[in-house]
Write an enzyme that holds these catalytic residues in place. Structure first.
Site, PDB file in Angstrom:
ATOM      1  N   HIS A  86       0.887  -1.200  -0.070  1.00 18.73           N
ATOM      2  CA  HIS A  86      -0.018   0.027   0.034  1.00 18.73           C
ATOM      3  C   HIS A  86       0.923   1.282  -0.004  1.00 18.73           C
ATOM      4  CE1 HIS A  86       0.478  -0.133   4.425  1.00 18.73           C
ATOM      5  NE2 HIS A  86       0.594   0.851   4.349  1.00 18.73           N
ATOM      6  N   ASP A 114      -0.376  -7.619   0.882  1.00 17.05           N
ATOM      7  CA  ASP A 114       0.345  -6.264   1.238  1.00 17.05           C
ATOM      8  C   ASP A 114       1.516  -6.457   1.042  1.00 17.05           C
ATOM      9  OD1 ASP A 114       0.437  -3.612   1.883  1.00 17.05           O
ATOM     10  OD2 ASP A 114      -0.290  -3.566   3.692  1.00 17.05           O
ATOM     11  N   GLY A 193       3.400   5.863   8.671  1.00 20.42           N
ATOM     12  CA  GLY A 193       4.970   6.071   8.342  1.00 20.42           C
ATOM     13  C   GLY A 193       5.716   4.821   8.770  1.00 20.42           C
ATOM     14  N   SER A 195       4.614   1.687   8.259  1.00 16.62           N
ATOM     15  CA  SER A 195       4.162   0.927   7.065  1.00 16.62           C
ATOM     16  C   SER A 195       5.392   0.407   6.412  1.00 16.62           C
ATOM     17  CB  SER A 195       2.985   1.486   6.203  1.00 16.62           C
ATOM     18  OG  SER A 195       1.743   1.480   6.888  1.00 16.62           O
ATOM     19  N   SER A 210       1.954  -3.936   8.039  1.00 16.45           N
ATOM     20  CA  SER A 210       0.837  -3.520   6.979  1.00 16.45           C
ATOM     21  C   SER A 210      -0.044  -2.582   7.667  1.00 16.45           C
ATOM     22  CB  SER A 210      -0.072  -4.946   6.849  1.00 16.45           C
ATOM     23  OG  SER A 210      -1.248  -4.820   6.297  1.00 16.45           O
TER      24      SER A 210
END
Length: 303
Positions: A86, A114, A193, A195, A210
């Protein structure tokens, strides 16, 4: 701008430049007697180098920020890293933690799964390290899956190094964009951030952050995309301590003092000291780097 140095044996200034005119302008602007200058034509194009390290920040198209999951290689020479799908789509360009050009998203899947991978340019060297954010960097030795109840830590560019336990394997989570399956649920907190950042248990890579709920002020739940499906999907190899991607230079860790030590086997009820506090063992285990008592609440209880 040409490169220059003083040739002490000849008592002259040597200018190295691909363009002789540029060297002449440089000498004139500096006010140097041209008789004291020697121009050498050179094709060198110096550039800076940087290390790829799990948990470090990177920026997408010069704006949004995510975190590096784990450095990888594709084939013998192409370096890169895995991260969350993402964070970017195929063709999204990235700059690194130093804001220098870094790479381009080559593959990205979200939702459903993801994961994504970014191929980096030659200025970036993949290291088998995860940023400890105030702790010593953790050396990645492999990717054996941690079981439910195991201690696990996460590295990300917003909230740094955070730890908790594995709560559920092979589950699913539904975001506004859709459902992601095959993720692992943990008690580790995270914030925007973080992620894409590294999840690691001991020295074993687990996956990439994720999403989830809550934050690191009040606590929450975070899901990570396991690493293996991403490596398989894109034909990647994890950089580990066994493949020549040895650790780069890091700051020496601060010794907190105490009796806890990695490599020691602890029984239920055993007590140790660490950083001036005393902890009681909750689960029998052999301690590994990164499993310090404050970071592993499933293994140690402060008393």
């Amino acid at each position: 701008m040409p490169l220059w140095y003083v040739d002490t044996t000849a008592s002259r200034v040597v200018l190295q430049a691909a363009d002789r005119a540029a060297a002449d302008r440089f000498a004139a602007d500096a006010g140097v007697d041209r008789a004291l200058v020697k121009v050498v034509r050179a094709s060198e194009e110096p550039r800076t180098y940087a290390d790829l390290r799990g948990g470090d920040a990177y920026y997408m198209n010069g704006s949004g920020r995510c975190s590096v999951g784990f450095p990888v290689k594709r084939g013998a020479s192409q370096a890169g890293f895995v991260t969350a799908g993402h964070c970017g789509t195929v063709g999204t360009t990235t700059t690194g933690v130093n804001q220098q050009a870094q790479g381009t998203f080559q593959g990205s899947t979200f939702p459903g799964r993801d994961y994504a991978w970014v191929a980096t340019n030659a200025n970036w060297t993949p290291r088998n390290l995860v940023n400890g954010y105030g702790n010593a960097d953790v050396t990645v030795a492999g990717s054996t899956q941690a079981l439910v109840g195991a201690s696990i830590c996460r590295s990300g560019s917003t909230t740094g190094w955070r730890c908790g336990t594995v709560q559920q394997l092979n589950t699913s989570v539904t975001y506004p964009q859709g459902t992601v399956s095959g993720v692992t649920r943990t008690s580790v907190c995270a914030e925007p951030g973080d992620s894409g950042g590294s999840f690691i248990s001991g020295n074993q890579a687990q996956g990439m952050t994720s999403g989830g709920s809550g934050n690191c002020s009040q606590g929450g739940t975070t899901y990570f995309q396991p690493l293996a499906p991403a490596l398989s999907a894109y034909g990647l190899t994890l950089v580990t301590s066994n493949d020549g991607g040895g650790p780069g230079p890091t700051d020496p860790p601060t010794d907190p003092g105490g009796t806890w030590a990695a490599g020691t086997s602890y029984a239920v009820g055993a007590t140790v000291t660490y950083g001036g506090a005393t902890y009681r063992c909750l689960q029998a285990h052999t301690a590994q780097a990164g499993w310090q008592p404050p970071n592993t609440p499933s293994l140690w209880q402060r008393v």
